[in-house]
Design a protein around this motif. Structure first.
Motif, short mmCIF file in Angstrom:
data_model
loop_
_atom_site.label_atom_id
_atom_site.label_comp_id
_atom_site.label_asym_id
_atom_site.label_seq_id
_atom_site.Cartn_x
_atom_site.Cartn_y
_atom_site.Cartn_z
N LEU A 36 2.74 10.59 7.30
CA LEU A 36 1.70 10.52 6.25
C LEU A 36 1.77 9.18 5.52
CD1 LEU A 36 2.20 14.02 4.55
CD2 LEU A 36 0.83 13.42 6.57
N VAL A 37 3.01 8.70 5.32
CA VAL A 37 3.18 7.40 4.65
C VAL A 37 2.59 6.30 5.53
CG1 VAL A 37 4.91 5.70 3.92
CG2 VAL A 37 5.19 8.11 3.30
N ILE A 38 2.84 6.38 6.83
CA ILE A 38 2.30 5.37 7.76
C ILE A 38 0.77 5.38 7.70
CG2 ILE A 38 2.08 4.78 10.23
CD1 ILE A 38 5.04 5.75 10.53
N LYS A 39 0.20 6.60 7.71
CA LYS A 39 -1.27 6.74 7.63
C LYS A 39 -1.80 6.10 6.33
CE LYS A 39 -3.31 10.89 7.28
NZ LYS A 39 -3.59 12.30 7.54
N ALA A 40 -1.09 6.36 5.23
CA ALA A 40 -1.53 5.82 3.93
C ALA A 40 -1.45 4.29 3.93
CB ALA A 40 -0.68 6.40 2.80
N ILE A 41 -0.37 3.74 4.51
CA ILE A 41 -0.25 2.27 4.53
C ILE A 41 -1.36 1.68 5.41
CG2 ILE A 41 1.23 0.32 5.22
CD1 ILE A 41 3.67 2.07 4.46
N ALA A 53 -5.29 -4.46 0.93
CA ALA A 53 -4.52 -4.32 -0.31
C ALA A 53 -3.03 -4.54 -0.08
CB ALA A 53 -4.77 -2.94 -0.90
N VAL A 54 -2.64 -5.05 1.08
CA VAL A 54 -1.21 -5.22 1.35
C VAL A 54 -0.93 -6.62 1.90
CG1 VAL A 54 -1.15 -2.79 2.04
CG2 VAL A 54 -1.05 -4.54 3.78
N TYR A 55 0.33 -7.03 1.81
CA TYR A 55 0.75 -8.28 2.44
C TYR A 55 2.23 -8.14 2.81
CZ TYR A 55 2.66 -9.44 -2.21
OH TYR A 55 3.35 -9.42 -3.39
N LEU A 82 5.94 -1.05 0.00
CA LEU A 82 5.36 0.11 0.69
C LEU A 82 6.23 0.52 1.88
CD1 LEU A 82 1.64 -1.07 0.88
CD2 LEU A 82 2.50 0.81 -0.54
N TRP A 83 6.75 -0.48 2.57
CA TRP A 83 7.55 -0.22 3.78
C TRP A 83 8.69 -1.22 3.83
CZ3 TRP A 83 7.59 3.83 6.90
CH2 TRP A 83 8.25 3.75 8.14
N ARG A 84 9.90 -0.70 3.84
CA ARG A 84 11.08 -1.58 3.84
C ARG A 84 11.60 -1.70 5.28
NH1 ARG A 84 15.64 -3.39 0.76
NH2 ARG A 84 17.60 -2.86 1.78
N ALA A 85 11.53 -2.90 5.81
CA ALA A 85 11.96 -3.12 7.19
C ALA A 85 13.43 -2.75 7.35
CB ALA A 85 11.74 -4.58 7.57
N HIS A 86 13.80 -2.35 8.54
CA HIS A 86 15.18 -1.90 8.80
C HIS A 86 16.22 -2.97 8.41
CE1 HIS A 86 18.56 -0.01 10.63
NE2 HIS A 86 18.79 -1.07 11.37
N ARG A 87 17.26 -2.51 7.72
CA ARG A 87 18.44 -3.35 7.43
C ARG A 87 19.64 -2.68 8.08
NH1 ARG A 87 14.15 -4.94 4.46
NH2 ARG A 87 14.54 -6.35 2.70
N VAL A 128 -7.15 2.89 -4.64
CA VAL A 128 -7.59 1.89 -3.65
C VAL A 128 -7.89 2.58 -2.31
CG1 VAL A 128 -6.87 -0.16 -2.33
CG2 VAL A 128 -6.37 -0.01 -4.78
N MET A 129 -7.06 3.55 -1.95
CA MET A 129 -7.27 4.24 -0.66
C MET A 129 -8.60 4.99 -0.63
SD MET A 129 -3.50 5.83 0.00
CE MET A 129 -4.00 7.06 1.20
N ASN A 130 -8.88 5.75 -1.68
CA ASN A 130 -10.03 6.67 -1.62
C ASN A 130 -11.20 6.30 -2.52
OD1 ASN A 130 -8.74 8.21 0.25
ND2 ASN A 130 -7.91 9.69 -1.20
#
Ligand code: 5CA
Ligand code: ZN
Length: 416
Positions: A140-145, A153-155, A206-211, A267-269
């Motif tokens: 669901l988070v992936i869908k929202a992003i 709205a993201v960078y 929104l999304w933290r790349a793997h560490r 922003v999404m809806n």
């Protein structure tokens, strides 16, 4: 995630019991900074759930009791409530605690969630219809992003994905804080205002790349894990539709969490994320906010183990107004224990003084921004009359005490 179970809830509707109420439910709305009438018939309630470590302390309990009370108050007045709550079962503080305690983070979360559910059941808190963990919500988070990407709205900063708060023209309108204070609180609550490469200091992850050493999941944006705020936006909107009626939590979530959730959702809806932003005051202990990071905690489970009646805990937390920052202490609990005992004495006989007036006064008090101290005082007054009049036949109009007890259980969640 499976919700908890409660003991059966007595069915009590004011209308079918002949109680006429002239007031309407009203609640303080952080966004409008005023008390607003809740006008909706179908209410979509989203309450921020625990991060599962050091649960359930009295602060958590007070917050969930408040929203339980609100839900019960709406239900007895014929409203429909759809209730969703999350569990932040993957996030920095949980991972840090697991490392500190040399535990697998999943085992720590499972243990704490189980404890929390037991405490909620013991306190007669009604379970939400959907109880959703961040881990199970990753799709669901992936869908929202992806939706936020489609709205530009993201960078990215390296491989991390950020929400650009300038995409929400209303940013800041729910929390009403000056910029300097927003920045300060943002950094205290896991934000990174000074990170190089940010467009705005308050843009959130929104999304933290793997560490190395951190759990991660595959996604179209590379392996990683969800940021905190998007978790709640994604879960709320998946289970409640394009927006929610009430967004709830403690006042420590006003900023940045609820501001970010609302901004992302809007922003999404392209509609307001929530109509009422409802926040509970902080429970303190020994002069400071009760918090996991400070470690000044009193646990529901420990009190229960010590033989404290969970209905007394419930009454203690309902004794003062939900929006006030207030202290937990032994006297509060002692007073609640005494009150419960007095109530049980007053309800010992099957018949007692007239009850309809008391019921309508209790509902009026609660309709007025959940004035629990007034509501409890009305029940105290009935109980005193019941005890004093007991055995005398002066009282010509006797009522069924069981009906009042059922009402009290239905609205206050206190089983006498
Ligand atoms: N998982 C996030 C929300 S998405 C979180 O804040 N978790 S928590 O475990 O820290 O808090 C759970 C709930 O209890 C939140 O609504 C929070 O606002 C509330 N809370 C935390 N500490 C207190 C306190 N001392 N008094 C009252 N409420 C509190
Ligand atoms: Zn939340």
């Amino acid at each position: 995630m499976q919700t908890w179970t409660t003991l059966s809830l007595p069915e009590y509707k004011l209308e079918s019991n002949g109680v006429a109420i002239s007031s309407k439910p009203q609640i303080w709305n952080t966004e409008t900074q005023s008390i607003n009438e809740i006008t909706e018939k179908d209410i979509k309630l989203y309450v921020c759930g625990i991060t599962p470590y050091d649960a359930t302390h009295m602060g958590h309990a007070a917050t969930y009791l408040t929203f339980d009370l609100l839900q019960r108050l709406l239900l007895i007045q014929g409203r429909k409530v759809s209730y969703v709550q999350n569990i932040t079962d993957v996030d920095d503080p949980l991972l840090e605690r697991a490392i500190r305690d040399n535990m697998d983070w999943r085992d720590l979360a499972t243990k704490e969630i189980d404890l929390f559910k037991d405490d909620m059941s013991a306190l007669r808190v009604m379970p939400p219809q959907h109880y959703i963990g961040a881990v199970e919500a990753i799709p669901l988070v992936i869908k929202a992003i992806e939706k936020l990407i489609s709205k530009n709205a993201v960078y990215k900063i390296e491989n991390d994905i950020y929400f650009d708060i300038s995409s929400d023209p209303d940013f800041g309108s729910r929390s009403h804080l000056p910029l300097a204070q927003m920045i300060e609180i943002f950094s205290q609550r896991g934000g990174d205002p000074t990170l190089p490469g940010k467009r705005n200091k308050l843009d959130c992850l929104l999304w933290r790349a793997h560490r190395e050493g951190e759990p991660s999941w595959d996604s179209p944006f590379g392996a990683g894990r969800p940021g905190w705020h998007i978790e709640c936006t994604a879960i709320a909107l998946e289970y409640l539709g394009s927006a929610v009626t009430i967004q709830g939590g403690g006042s420590d979530l006003i900023f940045p969490h609820h501001e970010m959730c609302a901004a992302q959702g809007e922003v999404m809806n392209e509609v307001s994320f929530a109509k009422y932003f409802v926040h509970t005051g902080m429970i303190g202990y020994q002069g400071e906010k009760m918090s996991k990071s400070k470690g000044n905690l009193v646990f529901v489970s420990k009190l229960r183990e010590a033989g404290i009646d969970s209905m007394a805990i419930r009454l203690a937390l309902l004794a003062n107004h939900y929006r006030s920052d207030r202290e937990w202490d032994d006297l509060l609990l002692q007073n609640a224990t005494d009150r419960l005992e007095r109530w049980r004495k007053g309800f010992a006989k099957p018949e007692g003084p007239e009850i309809l007036e008391t019921i309508s006064r209790v509902v009026d008090a609660l309709n007025s921004d959940l004035d629990t101290s007034k509501a409890l005082a009305h029940i105290d007054a009935w109980v005193e009359t019941a005890i004093v009049d007991s055995g005398s036949d002066k009282n010509s109009k006797l009522a069924n005490t069981g009906t009042l007890a059922r009402f009290i259980d239905a609205v206050l969640g206190v089983a006498i």
